[in-house]
Write a protein that holds these residues in place. Structure first.
Motif, PDB file in Angstrom:
ATOM      1  N   VAL A   1       0.836  -1.200   0.000  1.00 23.01           N
ATOM      2  CA  VAL A   1       0.000   0.000   0.000  1.00 23.01           C
ATOM      3  C   VAL A   1       0.872   1.251   0.000  1.00 23.01           C
ATOM      4  O   VAL A   1       0.672   2.177  -0.792  1.00 23.01           O
ATOM      5  CB  VAL A   1      -0.945   0.012   1.221  1.00 23.01           C
ATOM      6  CG1 VAL A   1      -1.575   1.394   1.398  1.00 23.01           C
ATOM      7  CG2 VAL A   1      -2.031  -1.028   1.072  1.00 23.01           C
ATOM      8  N   LEU A   2       1.847   1.277   0.891  1.00 32.70           N
ATOM      9  CA  LEU A   2       2.706   2.455   1.003  1.00 32.70           C
ATOM     10  C   LEU A   2       3.529   2.646  -0.265  1.00 32.70           C
ATOM     11  O   LEU A   2       3.762   3.782  -0.704  1.00 32.70           O
ATOM     12  CB  LEU A   2       3.616   2.310   2.227  1.00 32.70           C
ATOM     13  CG  LEU A   2       2.883   2.252   3.577  1.00 32.70           C
ATOM     14  CD1 LEU A   2       3.875   2.010   4.710  1.00 32.70           C
ATOM     15  CD2 LEU A   2       2.076   3.521   3.836  1.00 32.70           C
TER      16      LEU A   2
ATOM     17  N   GLU B   1      -3.579   6.501   5.361  1.00 34.02           N
ATOM     18  CA  GLU B   1      -2.436   7.392   5.181  1.00 34.02           C
ATOM     19  C   GLU B   1      -2.259   7.793   3.717  1.00 34.02           C
ATOM     20  O   GLU B   1      -2.047   8.978   3.416  1.00 34.02           O
ATOM     21  CB  GLU B   1      -1.160   6.712   5.687  1.00 34.02           C
ATOM     22  CG  GLU B   1       0.097   7.540   5.517  1.00 34.02           C
ATOM     23  CD  GLU B   1       1.336   6.828   6.030  1.00 34.02           C
ATOM     24  OE1 GLU B   1       2.439   7.095   5.508  1.00 34.02           O
ATOM     25  OE2 GLU B   1       1.198   5.985   6.947  1.00 34.02           O
ATOM     26  N   VAL B   2      -2.351   6.824   2.789  1.00 32.16           N
ATOM     27  CA  VAL B   2      -2.126   7.154   1.377  1.00 32.16           C
ATOM     28  C   VAL B   2      -3.383   7.686   0.706  1.00 32.16           C
ATOM     29  O   VAL B   2      -3.323   8.267  -0.374  1.00 32.16           O
ATOM     30  CB  VAL B   2      -1.605   5.934   0.589  1.00 32.16           C
ATOM     31  CG1 VAL B   2      -0.294   5.439   1.181  1.00 32.16           C
ATOM     32  CG2 VAL B   2      -2.638   4.807   0.542  1.00 32.16           C
ATOM     33  N   SER B   3      -4.539   7.478   1.344  1.00 34.88           N
ATOM     34  CA  SER B   3      -5.829   7.988   0.864  1.00 34.88           C
ATOM     35  C   SER B   3      -6.156   7.503  -0.550  1.00 34.88           C
ATOM     36  O   SER B   3      -6.660   8.264  -1.371  1.00 34.88           O
ATOM     37  CB  SER B   3      -5.845   9.522   0.915  1.00 34.88           C
ATOM     38  OG  SER B   3      -7.170  10.015   0.766  1.00 34.88           O
ATOM     39  N   LEU B   4      -5.874   6.222  -0.814  1.00 38.19           N
ATOM     40  CA  LEU B   4      -6.273   5.594  -2.067  1.00 38.19           C
ATOM     41  C   LEU B   4      -7.432   4.647  -1.785  1.00 38.19           C
ATOM     42  O   LEU B   4      -7.427   3.940  -0.770  1.00 38.19           O
ATOM     43  CB  LEU B   4      -5.104   4.798  -2.673  1.00 38.19           C
ATOM     44  CG  LEU B   4      -3.936   5.606  -3.232  1.00 38.19           C
ATOM     45  CD1 LEU B   4      -2.821   4.669  -3.670  1.00 38.19           C
ATOM     46  CD2 LEU B   4      -4.385   6.477  -4.398  1.00 38.19           C
TER      47      LEU B   4
ATOM     48  N   ARG C   1     -11.650   8.004   8.023  1.00 36.85           N
ATOM     49  CA  ARG C   1     -12.479   8.693   7.032  1.00 36.85           C
ATOM     50  C   ARG C   1     -11.878   8.634   5.633  1.00 36.85           C
ATOM     51  O   ARG C   1     -12.592   8.788   4.640  1.00 36.85           O
ATOM     52  CB  ARG C   1     -12.672  10.155   7.452  1.00 36.85           C
ATOM     53  CG  ARG C   1     -13.577  10.353   8.651  1.00 36.85           C
ATOM     54  CD  ARG C   1     -15.023  10.043   8.321  1.00 36.85           C
ATOM     55  NE  ARG C   1     -15.563  10.938   7.312  1.00 36.85           N
ATOM     56  CZ  ARG C   1     -16.170  12.093   7.578  1.00 36.85           C
ATOM     57  NH1 ARG C   1     -16.327  12.477   8.828  1.00 36.85           N
ATOM     58  NH2 ARG C   1     -16.646  12.846   6.612  1.00 36.85           N
ATOM     59  N   ASN C   2     -10.559   8.428   5.520  1.00 33.92           N
ATOM     60  CA  ASN C   2      -9.922   8.363   4.209  1.00 33.92           C
ATOM     61  C   ASN C   2     -10.010   6.982   3.567  1.00 33.92           C
ATOM     62  O   ASN C   2      -9.572   6.810   2.427  1.00 33.92           O
ATOM     63  CB  ASN C   2      -8.448   8.768   4.300  1.00 33.92           C
ATOM     64  CG  ASN C   2      -8.268  10.253   4.554  1.00 33.92           C
ATOM     65  OD1 ASN C   2      -9.122  11.056   4.197  1.00 33.92           O
ATOM     66  ND2 ASN C   2      -7.164  10.617   5.184  1.00 33.92           N
ATOM     67  N   VAL C   3     -10.525   6.012   4.301  1.00 29.92           N
ATOM     68  CA  VAL C   3     -10.701   4.678   3.727  1.00 29.92           C
ATOM     69  C   VAL C   3     -12.015   4.665   2.950  1.00 29.92           C
ATOM     70  O   VAL C   3     -13.095   4.741   3.525  1.00 29.92           O
ATOM     71  CB  VAL C   3     -10.706   3.580   4.815  1.00 29.92           C
ATOM     72  CG1 VAL C   3     -11.057   2.225   4.197  1.00 29.92           C
ATOM     73  CG2 VAL C   3      -9.347   3.505   5.493  1.00 29.92           C
TER      74      VAL C   3
ATOM     75  N   PHE D   1     -14.497  10.218  -8.226  1.00 24.84           N
ATOM     76  CA  PHE D   1     -13.876   9.270  -7.312  1.00 24.84           C
ATOM     77  C   PHE D   1     -12.390   9.096  -7.615  1.00 24.84           C
ATOM     78  O   PHE D   1     -11.554   8.983  -6.704  1.00 24.84           O
ATOM     79  CB  PHE D   1     -14.587   7.929  -7.412  1.00 24.84           C
ATOM     80  CG  PHE D   1     -14.298   6.985  -6.275  1.00 24.84           C
ATOM     81  CD1 PHE D   1     -14.814   7.221  -5.013  1.00 24.84           C
ATOM     82  CD2 PHE D   1     -13.520   5.854  -6.474  1.00 24.84           C
ATOM     83  CE1 PHE D   1     -14.548   6.358  -3.961  1.00 24.84           C
ATOM     84  CE2 PHE D   1     -13.261   4.983  -5.434  1.00 24.84           C
ATOM     85  CZ  PHE D   1     -13.774   5.231  -4.180  1.00 24.84           C
ATOM     86  N   TYR D   2     -12.028   9.093  -8.901  1.00 28.74           N
ATOM     87  CA  TYR D   2     -10.630   8.843  -9.285  1.00 28.74           C
ATOM     88  C   TYR D   2      -9.898  10.119  -9.692  1.00 28.74           C
ATOM     89  O   TYR D   2      -8.768  10.056 -10.177  1.00 28.74           O
ATOM     90  CB  TYR D   2     -10.583   7.816 -10.412  1.00 28.74           C
ATOM     91  CG  TYR D   2     -11.117   6.468  -9.994  1.00 28.74           C
ATOM     92  CD1 TYR D   2     -10.371   5.641  -9.149  1.00 28.74           C
ATOM     93  CD2 TYR D   2     -12.365   6.025 -10.408  1.00 28.74           C
ATOM     94  CE1 TYR D   2     -10.863   4.418  -8.746  1.00 28.74           C
ATOM     95  CE2 TYR D   2     -12.865   4.804 -10.007  1.00 28.74           C
ATOM     96  CZ  TYR D   2     -12.110   3.994  -9.167  1.00 28.74           C
ATOM     97  OH  TYR D   2     -12.603   2.783  -8.764  1.00 28.74           O
ATOM     98  N   GLY D   3     -10.535  11.263  -9.499  1.00 26.50           N
ATOM     99  CA  GLY D   3      -9.869  12.544  -9.733  1.00 26.50           C
ATOM    100  C   GLY D   3      -9.589  12.823 -11.196  1.00 26.50           C
ATOM    101  O   GLY D   3      -8.556  13.398 -11.549  1.00 26.50           O
ATOM    102  N   LEU D   4     -10.524  12.443 -12.087  1.00 21.58           N
ATOM    103  CA  LEU D   4     -10.365  12.700 -13.511  1.00 21.58           C
ATOM    104  C   LEU D   4     -10.991  14.050 -13.858  1.00 21.58           C
ATOM    105  O   LEU D   4     -12.011  14.426 -13.283  1.00 21.58           O
ATOM    106  CB  LEU D   4     -11.025  11.580 -14.323  1.00 21.58           C
ATOM    107  CG  LEU D   4     -10.558  10.158 -14.000  1.00 21.58           C
ATOM    108  CD1 LEU D   4     -11.326   9.139 -14.842  1.00 21.58           C
ATOM    109  CD2 LEU D   4      -9.058  10.011 -14.213  1.00 21.58           C
ATOM    110  N   VAL D   5     -10.400  14.728 -14.810  1.00 16.98           N
ATOM    111  CA  VAL D   5     -10.878  16.062 -15.198  1.00 16.98           C
ATOM    112  C   VAL D   5     -11.183  16.036 -16.692  1.00 16.98           C
ATOM    113  O   VAL D   5     -10.332  15.712 -17.514  1.00 16.98           O
ATOM    114  CB  VAL D   5      -9.835  17.150 -14.901  1.00 16.98           C
ATOM    115  CG1 VAL D   5     -10.362  18.509 -15.350  1.00 16.98           C
ATOM    116  CG2 VAL D   5      -9.492  17.167 -13.418  1.00 16.98           C
ATOM    117  N   SER D   6     -12.420  16.373 -17.028  1.00 21.88           N
ATOM    118  CA  SER D   6     -12.851  16.401 -18.414  1.00 21.88           C
ATOM    119  C   SER D   6     -12.480  17.726 -19.046  1.00 21.88           C
ATOM    120  O   SER D   6     -12.667  18.794 -18.443  1.00 21.88           O
ATOM    121  CB  SER D   6     -14.367  16.192 -18.499  1.00 21.88           C
ATOM    122  OG  SER D   6     -14.775  15.897 -19.818  1.00 21.88           O
TER     123      SER D   6
END
Length: 382
Positions: free
Chosen positions: A170-171, A206-209, A264-266, A376-381
């Motif tokens: 994960v890290l 921690e990694v917020s994925l 909360r980041n999970v 959710f995946y931070g994509l930008v159109s």
């Protein structure tokens, strides 16, 4: 990239990977324990020296089965597009990024979320080697997605047998630029409600994925090979009909264990889980919590509220789920075509989308097939 349709469930299976990927990149101590390719009577096959069988090179589905015309209608449809014939010629349309994107274009898809080697680590029957397989695959995936990171959304594969190894991956994945994590669950693993997994949840927070649990199905009981064909087909039909429902164990275990309360980041994705069963399970969770567990579980909200706050599920075709959008939450589901698996809807995704969502408000439809995944995946159109 202008996004109109995003598949939140696509696959890169071990059988489509470069033949020497693991043996070339493994440490000296692990080389002899890696999956590799041999020439068998029915073609090239992925195996291990411990006797594991991963399937035919460029075969059908995650298990690398041979394509048999007339057996599965969706496979016939995919075969008509040349996937399996190309595979026999050594053309790896799944793992050549340029060819994969062409297949996305053919299906009207602008981006897809890529689940990884799934149960390959389980079939390896070697937990230490499975850790190495995940490490090598994740490094390869980083390079693969760099071809077009706006379209190829990679999930790092995590080993299930060792919490510390999973934590370390994960890290490491957090530094590879991948968009999420995929936990390759097994039926024998420690349940997710067990405190054993606490270091993993801490690392994910921690990694917020987002962490993804792809459906694996219930463990099937041994079958007498002398049974009549009718019984064997009944067993297969039972298994394939119910395989998504096992995913409820992941949802219930994490919520009742307070993982989403503490971290909360999970954020959790149930991959290819289907959605029609989820409102029922949420209702049962709330009922049982109110009835007998409210004072024991240290939750500050109803179990269902964690679903709405931190969870999502993917599906390719689920008419019942679409009828229950008010209970599911339109923001909590993401459509996917399951490419290139034989129970997916490629190359007819747009037809299936219209069949399921054509009657919905355009804004709701856009959320399900595009916007939710973008956010959710931070994509930008563009």
């Amino acid at each position: 990239m202008e996004y109109k349709v995003i598949s939140a469930d696509g696959h890169i299976d071990l059988i489509w990977l470069p033949h020497d990927l693991f043996t070339t990149n493994a440490t000296a101590a692990m080389k002899d324990r890696m999956p590799y390719v041999i020439e068998a009577e029915d073609g090239l096959r992925w195996v291990s020296k411990k006797g594991s069988q991963f399937g035919l090179v460029n075969g059908m589905g995650s298990a690398g089965r041979p394509y048999i015309p007339g057996q599965i209608q969706r496979s016939d449809r995919m075969a008509a597009e040349g996937i399996y014939e190309d595979g026999k010629k050594g053309i790896r349309r799944m793992t050549d990024p340029a060819l994969r994107i062409k297949d996305q274009d053919r299906d009207g898809i602008q981006a897809e979320v890529l689940y990884g080697v799934l149960g390959a680590g389980i079939r390896l029957q070697d937990p230490e080697a499975a850790v190495e397989v995940c490490r090598i695959y994740n490094q390869w995936l980083q390079d693969f997605t760099k071809h077009d990171p706006d379209r190829l959304i990679g999930l790092a594969s995590l080993p299930a047998g060792d919490v510390n190894a999973a934590k370390e991956e994960v890290l490491r994945a957090g530094k590879l630029g991948l968009k999420g994590l995929e936990f390759a669950t097994t039926h024998e693993m420690t349940p997710l409600w067990d405190p054993y997994w606490e270091p993993l949840w801490q690392a994910i927070d921690e990694v917020s994925l987002p962490i993804h649990f792809h459906t694996t199905g219930n463990k099937r009981p041994p079958m007498d090979e002398n049974l009549p064909q009718r019984a064997k087909r009944a067993a297969a039909a039972t298994g394939i009909t119910n395989f998504q429902l096992f995913t409820s164990n992941f949802l219930c275990g994490m919520i009742f264990a307070g993982v989403l309360e503490r971290y909360r980041n999970v954020r959790v994705v149930l991959g290819e889980s289907g959605i029609g069963w989820i409102p029922y399970v949420l209702d049962r969770m709330d009922y049982e919590w109110e009835d007998q567990f409210k004072s024991d579980l240290d939750l500050t909200m109803k179990p269902s509220e964690y679903w709405y706050r931190q969870c999502k599920a993917t599906f390719q075709y689920d008419e019942i789920g679409v009828l229950l959008l008010d209970k599911l939450g339109a923001e909590c589901i993401m459509w996917g075509n399951d490419f290139p698996h034989p129970d997916g809807v490629w190359p007819d995704s747009l037809e299936y989308i219209e069949r399921q969502f054509g009657h919905l408000d355009p804004e709701v439809k856009h959320k399900i097939i595009c916007q939710n995944a973008m956010d959710f995946y931070g994509l930008v159109s563009s």
